[in-house]
Design a protein around this motif. Sequence first.
Motif, short mmCIF file in Angstrom:
data_model
loop_
_atom_site.label_atom_id
_atom_site.label_comp_id
_atom_site.label_asym_id
_atom_site.label_seq_id
_atom_site.Cartn_x
_atom_site.Cartn_y
_atom_site.Cartn_z
N GLN A 214 2.03 1.74 -3.45
CA GLN A 214 0.94 1.94 -4.23
C GLN A 214 0.59 3.55 -3.91
O GLN A 214 0.59 4.53 -4.87
CB GLN A 214 0.14 0.98 -4.30
CG GLN A 214 -0.80 1.19 -5.14
CD GLN A 214 -2.21 0.61 -5.00
OE1 GLN A 214 -2.84 -0.11 -3.90
NE2 GLN A 214 -2.89 0.18 -6.32
N ASP A 215 0.72 3.86 -3.16
CA ASP A 215 0.57 5.40 -2.42
C ASP A 215 1.40 5.96 -3.03
O ASP A 215 1.18 7.03 -3.76
CB ASP A 215 0.09 5.71 -1.50
CG ASP A 215 -1.09 5.08 -0.57
OD1 ASP A 215 -2.10 4.48 -2.04
OD2 ASP A 215 -1.42 4.52 0.34
N ARG A 216 2.65 5.97 -2.50
CA ARG A 216 3.62 6.85 -2.92
C ARG A 216 4.00 6.79 -4.59
O ARG A 216 4.27 8.30 -5.01
CB ARG A 216 5.32 6.35 -2.50
CG ARG A 216 6.20 7.59 -2.34
CD ARG A 216 7.77 6.27 -2.09
NE ARG A 216 8.25 7.79 -2.14
CZ ARG A 216 9.55 7.50 -1.84
NH1 ARG A 216 9.76 6.90 -0.55
NH2 ARG A 216 10.97 7.88 -2.05
N SER A 217 3.28 5.90 -4.89
CA SER A 217 3.73 5.90 -6.66
C SER A 217 2.72 7.13 -6.90
O SER A 217 3.35 7.78 -7.99
CB SER A 217 3.56 4.94 -7.62
OG SER A 217 3.85 4.72 -8.49
N ARG A 218 0.92 7.35 -7.03
CA ARG A 218 0.88 7.86 -7.19
C ARG A 218 0.47 8.71 -6.68
O ARG A 218 0.90 10.30 -7.97
CB ARG A 218 -1.07 7.35 -6.37
CG ARG A 218 -1.28 6.86 -7.19
CD ARG A 218 -3.09 6.55 -6.67
NE ARG A 218 -3.27 4.57 -6.60
CZ ARG A 218 -4.08 3.83 -5.33
NH1 ARG A 218 -4.64 5.06 -4.63
NH2 ARG A 218 -3.96 3.15 -5.37
N LEU A 219 1.16 9.83 -5.89
CA LEU A 219 1.63 11.01 -4.97
C LEU A 219 2.75 11.65 -5.31
O LEU A 219 2.64 12.68 -6.70
CB LEU A 219 1.86 10.54 -3.82
CG LEU A 219 0.43 10.72 -2.71
CD1 LEU A 219 0.81 10.72 -1.48
CD2 LEU A 219 -0.43 11.68 -2.40
N ALA B 274 0.80 -1.17 -0.04
CA ALA B 274 0.14 0.13 -0.18
C ALA B 274 0.75 0.71 0.20
O ALA B 274 0.65 2.09 -0.40
CB ALA B 274 -0.89 -0.01 1.05
N TYR B 275 1.52 1.60 0.76
CA TYR B 275 3.09 2.13 1.14
C TYR B 275 3.74 2.54 -0.61
O TYR B 275 3.87 3.95 -1.05
CB TYR B 275 4.12 1.96 2.09
CG TYR B 275 5.01 3.08 1.62
CD1 TYR B 275 4.98 4.44 2.62
CD2 TYR B 275 6.21 2.50 1.25
CE1 TYR B 275 5.63 5.13 2.41
CE2 TYR B 275 7.21 4.06 1.11
CZ TYR B 275 7.37 4.82 1.29
OH TYR B 275 8.00 6.49 1.53
N TYR C 134 2.48 1.58 7.98
CA TYR C 134 0.89 2.37 6.80
C TYR C 134 0.03 0.85 7.14
O TYR C 134 -0.12 0.26 7.26
CB TYR C 134 2.34 2.18 5.88
CG TYR C 134 2.19 3.35 4.96
CD1 TYR C 134 2.20 4.27 4.84
CD2 TYR C 134 0.48 3.01 3.76
CE1 TYR C 134 0.93 5.86 3.82
CE2 TYR C 134 0.22 3.43 3.11
CZ TYR C 134 0.30 4.98 3.31
OH TYR C 134 0.32 5.56 1.83
#
Length: 86
Positions: free
Chosen positions: A53-58, A50-51, A85
């Motif tokens: 994936q979220d970091r990539s999106r941000l 999740a970290y 996380y």
Amino acid sequence: MTEDDTRPRKRVESLDDLVTWLRWIADDVARDPDAVENMTTDRYLEACAAYLQDRSRLQKRAGHPLPAQPTWQLFADALHAGCFYE
């Protein structure tokens, strides 16, 4: 997990740095296991995913996508984030 003076200050740029980082995480968890959100392997791995994936999106939204070739630092960040996380 605590942000104390025992945390390695050097960026993770090599396998040796990663080993040092992982030992710090292990010591930190041993010192304060109640601070760790994801104590089971499945929850830990899900949090790592999740970290990332979220970091990539941000970062993509900010115009700074993750590099095609991952870095030791990114790997270390994901392993650390897996502890807390959600």
